[in-house]
Design a protein around this motif. Structure first.
Motif, PDB file in Angstrom:
ATOM      1  N   UNK A  62      93.961 -56.925  88.722  1.00 24.00           N
ATOM      2  CA  UNK A  62      94.948 -56.185  87.951  1.00 24.00           C
ATOM      3  C   UNK A  62      95.444 -56.981  86.739  1.00 24.00           C
ATOM      4  N   UNK A  63      95.518 -58.293  86.913  1.00 23.69           N
ATOM      5  CA  UNK A  63      96.023 -59.153  85.832  1.00 23.69           C
ATOM      6  C   UNK A  63      94.898 -59.767  84.997  1.00 23.69           C
ATOM      7  N   UNK A  64      93.661 -59.491  85.373  1.00 27.95           N
ATOM      8  CA  UNK A  64      92.543 -60.060  84.619  1.00 27.95           C
ATOM      9  C   UNK A  64      92.329 -59.289  83.322  1.00 27.95           C
ATOM     10  N   UNK A  65      91.666 -59.924  82.396  1.00 26.09           N
ATOM     11  CA  UNK A  65      91.315 -59.300  81.110  1.00 26.09           C
ATOM     12  C   UNK A  65      89.804 -59.327  80.948  1.00 26.09           C
ATOM     13  N   UNK A  66      89.309 -58.556  80.008  1.00 25.42           N
ATOM     14  CA  UNK A  66      87.870 -58.498  79.802  1.00 25.42           C
ATOM     15  C   UNK A  66      87.317 -59.846  79.330  1.00 25.42           C
ATOM     16  N   UNK A  67      88.133 -60.640  78.677  1.00 31.86           N
ATOM     17  CA  UNK A  67      87.653 -61.917  78.149  1.00 31.86           C
ATOM     18  C   UNK A  67      87.447 -62.960  79.238  1.00 31.86           C
ATOM     19  N   UNK A  68      88.286 -62.952  80.265  1.00 36.82           N
ATOM     20  CA  UNK A  68      88.162 -63.962  81.317  1.00 36.82           C
ATOM     21  C   UNK A  68      87.542 -63.412  82.603  1.00 36.82           C
ATOM     22  N   UNK A  72      79.813 -62.233  87.984  1.00 37.46           N
ATOM     23  CA  UNK A  72      79.042 -62.860  89.065  1.00 37.46           C
ATOM     24  C   UNK A  72      79.962 -63.313  90.187  1.00 37.46           C
ATOM     25  N   UNK A  73      81.054 -63.974  89.838  1.00 36.43           N
ATOM     26  CA  UNK A  73      81.990 -64.451  90.856  1.00 36.43           C
ATOM     27  C   UNK A  73      82.636 -63.280  91.596  1.00 36.43           C
ATOM     28  N   UNK A 185      81.464 -54.731  85.251  1.00 37.31           N
ATOM     29  CA  UNK A 185      82.586 -54.792  84.321  1.00 37.31           C
ATOM     30  C   UNK A 185      83.889 -54.845  85.110  1.00 37.31           C
ATOM     31  N   UNK A 186      84.976 -55.135  84.424  1.00 40.00           N
ATOM     32  CA  UNK A 186      86.277 -55.199  85.076  1.00 40.00           C
ATOM     33  C   UNK A 186      86.693 -53.840  85.628  1.00 40.00           C
TER      34      UNK A 186
END
Length: 232
Positions: A62-68, A72-73, A185-186
């Motif tokens: 929820x707090x992640x962004x497309x850049x980070x 794979x992980x 993708x996110x």
């Protein structure tokens, strides 16, 4: 052998007690019902744990962004949940074998009327299209025929069985969708987590409601005759 309810001697050639009408193997039927009830409870706890774990996993996304975002992980982190759903499926299959054994005996002890032949208690789970509605119908008929219910009580039983079967179907479909989806993708990862959590929730609810039906039918069919008939 002595009757488990009234103590009268049941001749070997008859299936019911001549004094109270109880089934000679009622105690064995109750033991099978208890075993099915406990296995269903274990399945419910596993599904509930899976759903809660997936919901906790959704917080970092929820707090992640497309850049980070690391696809794979994330895929590696979600892979164990796919295996967990497979294990849950195996557990459900094992539980289902014992459940069908219990349901077969419950159908035999249910006074009726029944719309379908007794063989459909088993065939209804494996025939395509038919297995989308007949198992639920069979459980409902066994339930309401095991006691004397008012109209409102029959409707309540029908709602419980309908919700149970709907959760079963959605739980299977959502678990399959979760195993086939990706995390490229996110947005895909977030959707995947929500699908998995929904699948786990449906499975937990289905197992819990199935426990309720098993408990009620077993109690009705193993109680003395005046209790098995239900309320006047």
């Amino acid at each position: 052998m002595p009757c488990a309810l009234c103590g009268d001697i049941i001749p070997a050639e008859v299936a019911r007690c001549p004094a109270c009408g109880a089934w000679a193997r009622r105690r064995d039927f109750r033991a099978v019902g208890v075993a099915v009830f406990m296995l269903l409870g274990f399945n419910a706890f596993v599904a509930l744990g899976s759903g809660l774990s997936l919901l906790r996993f959704s917080d970092p996304l929820r707090h992640a962004t497309h850049s980070d975002y690391d696809a794979v992980a994330t895929a590696e982190a979600l892979a164990p949940y796919t295996e967990l759903f497979k294990i849950s499926g195996i557990m459900a299959a094992v539980t289902g074998v014992l459940y069908l054994s219990w349901l077969w005996r419950a159908r035999a002890q249910s006074p009726g009327p029944h719309r379908h032949h007794r063989a459909w208690v088993l065939l209804g789970w494996f025939c395509p299209v038919v297995n989308l509605w007949l198992p639920a119908r069979t459980v409902y008929e066994i339930w309401v025929n095991s006691g004397r219910y008012r109209t409102a009580e029959r409707q309540a039983a029908g709602v419980i069985v309908a919700v149970w079967w709907t959760c079963v179907l959605f739980g299977v479909l959502l678990a399959y969708a979760f195993s086939r989806s990706g995390a490229d993708s996110l947005a895909d990862a977030r959707f995947d987590v929500h699908v998995g959590a929904a699948a786990a929730a449906c499975q937990a609810i289905a197992a819990t409601l199935c426990m309720a039906t098993v408990f009620t039918i077993t109690r009705l069919q193993t109680a003395p005759e005046e209790l098995a008939r239900g309320r006047a």
